[in-house]
Scaffold this motif. Structure first.
Motif, PDB file in Angstrom:
ATOM      1  N   GLY A 146       6.495   9.953   7.817  1.00 39.28           N
ATOM      2  CA  GLY A 146       5.726   9.643   8.908  1.00 39.28           C
ATOM      3  C   GLY A 146       5.522   8.290   9.529  1.00 39.28           C
ATOM      4  N   GLN A 177       4.116  13.580  -3.402  1.00 39.00           N
ATOM      5  CA  GLN A 177       5.023  12.368  -3.213  1.00 39.00           C
ATOM      6  C   GLN A 177       5.905  11.952  -4.471  1.00 39.00           C
ATOM      7  N   LEU A 213      -1.298   4.192  -6.842  1.00 37.84           N
ATOM      8  CA  LEU A 213      -2.078   5.332  -6.819  1.00 37.84           C
ATOM      9  C   LEU A 213      -0.792   6.358  -6.773  1.00 37.84           C
ATOM     10  N   ASN A 214      -0.970   7.552  -7.438  1.00 37.46           N
ATOM     11  CA  ASN A 214       0.055   8.549  -7.314  1.00 37.46           C
ATOM     12  C   ASN A 214      -0.618   9.729  -6.323  1.00 37.46           C
ATOM     13  N   ILE A 215      -0.110  10.203  -5.585  1.00 37.01           N
ATOM     14  CA  ILE A 215      -0.534  11.410  -4.690  1.00 37.01           C
ATOM     15  C   ILE A 215       0.332  12.580  -4.668  1.00 37.01           C
ATOM     16  N   SER A 217      -5.958   4.235   7.287  1.00 33.35           N
ATOM     17  CA  SER A 217      -5.630   4.977   5.663  1.00 33.35           C
ATOM     18  C   SER A 217      -5.921   6.462   5.881  1.00 33.35           C
ATOM     19  N   ILE A 241       7.874   7.407  -4.333  1.00 32.70           N
ATOM     20  CA  ILE A 241       6.901   6.910  -3.358  1.00 32.70           C
ATOM     21  C   ILE A 241       5.436   6.686  -4.164  1.00 32.70           C
ATOM     22  N   TYR A 254       8.233   2.438  -0.989  1.00 35.69           N
ATOM     23  CA  TYR A 254       9.313   3.269  -0.946  1.00 35.69           C
ATOM     24  C   TYR A 254      10.347   2.801  -1.910  1.00 35.69           C
ATOM     25  N   ARG A 273       2.441   2.212   1.485  1.00 36.96           N
ATOM     26  CA  ARG A 273       3.243   3.011   0.633  1.00 36.96           C
ATOM     27  C   ARG A 273       4.537   2.377   0.265  1.00 36.96           C
TER      28      ARG A 273
END
Lengths: 75, 208
Positions: free
Chosen positions: B38, B124, B119-121, B66, B89, B82, B80
Protein backbone atom coordinates in the motif's frame (compact mmCIF):
# COMPACT_ATOMS: atom_id res chain seq x y z
CA UNK A 1 -2.51 -16.07 15.04
CA UNK A 2 -0.40 -15.38 18.14
CA UNK A 3 -2.19 -13.70 21.09
CA UNK A 4 -0.35 -10.36 20.88
CA UNK A 5 -1.37 -9.72 17.26
CA UNK A 6 -3.91 -7.05 16.36
CA UNK A 7 -6.56 -8.05 13.84
CA UNK A 8 -7.18 -5.55 11.04
CA UNK A 9 -10.83 -6.65 10.82
CA UNK A 10 -13.63 -7.38 13.30
CA UNK A 11 -15.94 -10.36 13.24
CA UNK A 12 -19.39 -9.15 14.27
CA UNK A 13 -21.26 -12.47 14.38
CA UNK A 14 -21.05 -16.06 13.22
CA UNK A 15 -23.83 -18.49 12.34
CA UNK A 16 -23.41 -22.18 11.64
CA UNK A 17 -24.93 -23.27 8.35
CA UNK A 18 -25.18 -27.08 8.56
CA UNK A 19 -23.56 -28.85 5.60
CA UNK A 20 -22.20 -25.55 4.21
CA UNK A 21 -19.93 -23.94 6.81
CA UNK A 22 -20.10 -20.79 8.89
CA UNK A 23 -21.68 -17.53 7.84
CA UNK A 24 -19.53 -14.70 9.16
CA UNK A 25 -20.56 -11.10 9.46
CA UNK A 26 -17.51 -8.81 9.56
CA UNK A 27 -16.38 -5.22 9.25
CA UNK A 28 -13.13 -3.63 8.09
CA UNK A 29 -12.11 0.02 7.72
CA UNK A 30 -9.39 1.69 5.75
CA UNK A 31 -8.08 5.24 5.96
CA UNK A 32 -6.20 7.12 3.26
CA UNK A 33 -5.17 10.63 2.40
CA UNK A 34 -7.01 11.71 -0.75
CA UNK A 35 -6.19 14.66 -2.95
CA UNK A 36 -9.16 15.26 -5.24
CA UNK A 37 -10.64 18.32 -6.87
CA UNK A 38 -13.59 18.43 -4.49
CA UNK A 39 -11.95 17.07 -1.34
CA UNK A 40 -8.47 16.99 0.08
CA UNK A 41 -7.90 15.21 3.37
CA UNK A 42 -8.36 11.99 5.27
CA UNK A 43 -11.02 9.61 3.96
CA UNK A 44 -12.19 6.55 5.88
CA UNK A 45 -13.85 3.69 4.00
CA UNK A 46 -15.86 1.09 5.90
CA UNK A 47 -16.99 -2.29 4.63
CA UNK A 48 -19.52 -4.36 6.57
CA UNK A 49 -20.46 -7.59 4.88
CA UNK A 50 -20.88 -11.33 5.21
CA UNK A 51 -18.92 -14.31 3.95
CA UNK A 52 -19.61 -18.03 3.99
CA UNK A 53 -16.57 -19.84 5.35
CA UNK A 54 -16.52 -23.38 3.90
CA UNK A 55 -16.60 -26.37 6.24
CA UNK A 56 -13.20 -27.22 7.68
CA UNK A 57 -11.64 -23.80 6.99
CA UNK A 58 -10.22 -21.62 9.76
CA UNK A 59 -12.43 -18.53 9.95
CA UNK A 60 -9.68 -15.94 10.59
CA UNK A 61 -7.34 -17.34 7.95
CA UNK A 62 -10.03 -17.66 5.30
CA UNK A 63 -11.38 -14.16 5.94
CA UNK A 64 -7.87 -12.66 6.02
CA UNK A 65 -6.98 -14.20 2.66
CA UNK A 66 -10.28 -13.03 1.22
CA UNK A 67 -9.62 -9.45 2.38
CA UNK A 68 -6.07 -9.55 0.99
CA UNK A 69 -7.37 -10.79 -2.40
CA UNK A 70 -10.00 -8.07 -2.45
CA UNK A 71 -7.28 -5.49 -1.57
CA UNK A 72 -8.82 -4.30 1.67
CA UNK A 73 -5.63 -5.44 3.36
CA UNK A 74 -2.29 -4.46 1.89
CA UNK A 75 1.27 -4.76 3.09
CA UNK B 1 15.57 19.98 1.81
CA UNK B 2 13.33 16.97 1.26
CA UNK B 3 14.80 14.62 3.80
CA UNK B 4 15.15 14.08 7.51
CA UNK B 5 18.53 12.96 8.91
CA UNK B 6 18.68 10.55 11.81
CA UNK B 7 21.97 9.68 13.48
CA UNK B 8 21.88 6.25 15.14
CA UNK B 9 24.47 3.92 16.56
CA UNK B 10 24.29 2.14 13.21
CA UNK B 11 25.07 5.29 11.22
CA UNK B 12 23.27 8.14 9.52
CA UNK B 13 19.83 7.38 8.05
CA UNK B 14 17.93 9.67 5.72
CA UNK B 15 14.15 9.71 5.37
CA UNK B 16 12.70 11.07 2.10
CA UNK B 17 9.34 12.71 1.46
CA UNK B 18 6.82 11.19 -0.95
CA UNK B 19 7.24 12.48 -4.47
CA UNK B 20 11.04 12.75 -4.39
CA UNK B 21 13.27 10.66 -6.65
CA UNK B 22 14.90 8.93 -3.68
CA UNK B 23 11.48 8.05 -2.30
CA UNK B 24 10.62 6.38 -5.63
CA UNK B 25 13.95 4.51 -5.68
CA UNK B 26 13.43 3.13 -2.17
CA UNK B 27 9.81 2.23 -2.95
CA UNK B 28 11.09 0.15 -5.87
CA UNK B 29 13.46 -1.70 -3.50
CA UNK B 30 10.61 -2.55 -1.12
CA UNK B 31 8.31 -3.51 -4.01
CA UNK B 32 10.95 -5.96 -5.23
CA UNK B 33 10.57 -7.84 -1.92
CA UNK B 34 6.82 -7.71 -1.22
CA UNK B 35 3.61 -8.03 -3.23
CA UNK B 36 0.40 -6.13 -2.54
CA UNK B 37 2.03 -3.03 -1.01
CA UNK B 38 0.00 0.00 0.00
CA UNK B 39 2.76 2.44 -0.92
CA UNK B 40 0.40 5.30 -1.84
CA UNK B 41 -0.22 5.72 1.89
CA UNK B 42 3.42 6.44 2.71
CA UNK B 43 4.49 9.96 3.56
CA UNK B 44 8.15 9.42 4.40
CA UNK B 45 10.52 6.55 3.64
CA UNK B 46 13.91 5.73 5.13
CA UNK B 47 16.91 4.41 3.30
CA UNK B 48 17.50 0.69 3.90
CA UNK B 49 19.55 0.55 7.11
CA UNK B 50 20.76 -2.22 9.39
CA UNK B 51 18.71 -2.32 12.60
CA UNK B 52 20.46 -4.11 15.45
CA UNK B 53 17.22 -4.87 17.31
CA UNK B 54 15.37 -6.28 14.31
CA UNK B 55 18.64 -7.79 13.04
CA UNK B 56 17.99 -6.98 9.40
CA UNK B 57 18.17 -4.31 6.73
CA UNK B 58 15.08 -2.24 7.41
CA UNK B 59 13.07 0.36 5.49
CA UNK B 60 10.71 2.44 7.63
CA UNK B 61 7.60 3.84 5.96
CA UNK B 62 5.82 6.57 7.91
CA UNK B 63 2.12 6.78 7.06
CA UNK B 64 0.10 9.83 6.06
CA UNK B 65 -2.68 8.60 8.36
CA UNK B 66 -3.06 5.71 10.77
CA UNK B 67 -5.15 2.62 10.13
CA UNK B 68 -8.54 2.50 11.89
CA UNK B 69 -7.71 -0.79 13.64
CA UNK B 70 -5.15 1.15 15.72
CA UNK B 71 -7.55 3.91 16.80
CA UNK B 72 -7.95 2.43 20.29
CA UNK B 73 -4.24 3.13 20.85
CA UNK B 74 -4.68 6.84 19.96
CA UNK B 75 -1.53 7.08 17.81
CA UNK B 76 -0.09 10.41 16.66
CA UNK B 77 1.83 8.61 13.90
CA UNK B 78 2.19 5.08 12.58
CA UNK B 79 4.94 3.51 10.53
CA UNK B 80 5.77 0.11 9.14
CA UNK B 81 9.14 -1.58 9.35
CA UNK B 82 9.95 -3.64 6.28
CA UNK B 83 12.67 -6.20 7.05
CA UNK B 84 14.18 -6.72 3.64
CA UNK B 85 15.95 -10.06 4.15
CA UNK B 86 13.56 -11.80 6.53
CA UNK B 87 10.67 -10.26 4.55
CA UNK B 88 8.82 -9.60 7.78
CA UNK B 89 6.73 -6.51 8.58
CA UNK B 90 6.05 -4.87 11.95
CA UNK B 91 3.86 -1.88 12.66
CA UNK B 92 5.20 0.91 14.86
CA UNK B 93 2.84 3.09 16.85
CA UNK B 94 3.84 6.50 18.20
CA UNK B 95 1.73 7.87 21.05
CA UNK B 96 1.76 11.24 22.75
CA UNK B 97 3.62 11.78 26.03
CA UNK B 98 2.98 14.76 28.24
CA UNK B 99 5.20 13.72 31.14
CA UNK B 100 8.52 11.94 31.34
CA UNK B 101 7.66 8.31 32.10
CA UNK B 102 8.99 7.69 35.58
CA UNK B 103 10.34 4.27 34.68
CA UNK B 104 12.70 5.57 31.99
CA UNK B 105 15.58 7.92 32.68
CA UNK B 106 16.15 10.79 30.24
CA UNK B 107 18.92 13.42 30.22
CA UNK B 108 18.44 16.48 32.42
CA UNK B 109 16.43 19.33 30.84
CA UNK B 110 14.53 16.91 28.60
CA UNK B 111 10.90 17.10 27.64
CA UNK B 112 9.25 13.81 26.61
CA UNK B 113 7.21 14.12 23.42
CA UNK B 114 6.21 10.64 22.29
CA UNK B 115 6.58 6.95 22.88
CA UNK B 116 7.04 4.38 20.10
CA UNK B 117 6.65 0.61 20.17
CA UNK B 118 6.34 -2.24 17.69
CA UNK B 119 3.20 -4.28 17.09
CA UNK B 120 2.31 -7.43 15.22
CA UNK B 121 -0.62 -7.14 12.88
CA UNK B 122 -2.44 -10.30 11.82
CA UNK B 123 -1.73 -10.89 8.14
CA UNK B 124 1.65 -9.17 8.13
CA UNK B 125 4.49 -11.69 7.80
CA UNK B 126 6.64 -12.12 10.94
CA UNK B 127 5.53 -13.17 14.39
CA UNK B 128 8.44 -12.20 16.64
CA UNK B 129 7.35 -10.12 19.63
CA UNK B 130 9.32 -6.85 19.81
CA UNK B 131 6.85 -5.04 22.05
CA UNK B 132 9.38 -4.93 24.89
CA UNK B 133 11.47 -2.33 23.02
CA UNK B 134 10.23 1.13 23.94
CA UNK B 135 11.33 4.30 22.15
CA UNK B 136 11.01 7.60 24.03
CA UNK B 137 11.22 10.68 21.78
CA UNK B 138 12.18 13.94 23.44
CA UNK B 139 13.61 17.41 23.12
CA UNK B 140 16.41 18.69 25.33
CA UNK B 141 17.54 22.24 25.94
CA UNK B 142 21.10 21.06 26.55
CA UNK B 143 22.65 19.02 23.73
CA UNK B 144 25.68 18.21 25.90
CA UNK B 145 23.43 16.39 28.39
CA UNK B 146 22.28 14.04 25.61
CA UNK B 147 25.86 13.51 24.46
CA UNK B 148 26.81 12.59 28.03
CA UNK B 149 23.97 10.07 28.05
CA UNK B 150 24.96 8.68 24.65
CA UNK B 151 28.62 8.70 25.70
CA UNK B 152 29.61 10.12 22.32
CA UNK B 153 29.53 13.30 20.25
CA UNK B 154 26.29 13.82 18.35
CA UNK B 155 25.79 15.97 15.29
CA UNK B 156 24.29 19.37 16.04
CA UNK B 157 21.57 20.54 13.65
CA UNK B 158 21.85 24.28 13.07
CA UNK B 159 18.04 24.66 13.16
CA UNK B 160 16.83 21.99 15.62
CA UNK B 161 17.64 18.70 17.29
CA UNK B 162 15.37 16.05 18.72
CA UNK B 163 16.28 12.72 20.25
CA UNK B 164 15.10 9.21 20.94
CA UNK B 165 16.30 6.58 23.39
CA UNK B 166 15.35 2.94 22.93
CA UNK B 167 14.84 1.14 26.24
CA UNK B 168 14.34 -2.46 27.18
CA UNK B 169 10.86 -2.23 28.70
CA UNK B 170 11.63 -4.84 31.36
CA UNK B 171 15.16 -4.02 32.49
CA UNK B 172 14.88 -0.27 31.60
CA UNK B 173 18.34 -0.60 30.07
CA UNK B 174 19.23 2.02 27.42
CA UNK B 175 19.86 0.27 24.14
CA UNK B 176 20.19 3.03 21.52
CA UNK B 177 20.27 6.79 21.22
CA UNK B 178 18.95 8.40 18.04
CA UNK B 179 19.57 12.01 17.11
CA UNK B 180 17.24 13.80 14.67
CA UNK B 181 19.09 16.86 13.39
CA UNK B 182 17.80 19.64 11.14
CA UNK B 183 19.95 22.30 9.52
CA UNK B 184 17.01 24.22 8.07
CA UNK B 185 13.37 24.72 8.93
CA UNK B 186 11.13 22.39 6.95
CA UNK B 187 7.89 20.45 7.33
CA UNK B 188 9.59 17.92 9.60
CA UNK B 189 11.76 20.13 11.78
CA UNK B 190 9.34 21.47 14.41
CA UNK B 191 8.43 18.58 16.66
CA UNK B 192 7.47 20.90 19.53
CA UNK B 193 4.81 22.58 17.36
CA UNK B 194 3.53 19.19 16.21
CA UNK B 195 3.42 18.03 19.85
CA UNK B 196 1.49 21.15 20.90
CA UNK B 197 -1.04 20.64 18.07
CA UNK B 198 -1.56 17.00 19.07
CA UNK B 199 -2.12 18.05 22.71
CA UNK B 200 -4.64 20.68 21.63
CA UNK B 201 -6.47 18.10 19.47
CA UNK B 202 -6.89 16.01 22.62
CA UNK B 203 -7.81 18.97 24.87
CA UNK B 204 -4.74 18.35 27.01
CA UNK B 205 -3.83 21.34 29.14
CA UNK B 206 -0.14 22.10 28.53
CA UNK B 207 -0.11 25.58 30.04
CA UNK B 208 1.79 24.52 33.17
Amino acid sequence: MVPYMIKPFTILATKDEPNFGTLVSYTISDRAYVDQEDYKGIQTSILTSGLLIPLGEDIDTYLLNYLIRSEWIKL
Amino acid sequence: MNYLSVETSEGLVKYYLAGTEKFKEITAIVESKYNNLGSTKWELLSEPTYNSILEDQVVTAIYKSSSPYLDHLDPIKVSRKYLLNKQHIYEKVYTLLTDIPSEFELPENSKALAKGYLLNIYGQPGDEDYSNYIDIYFSCTNHANVEAFAEKKLTVGSYSNYYCITFNGTTKERLKVKNYCFDTQNSLSNWDEYWTAECEDRNIDIST
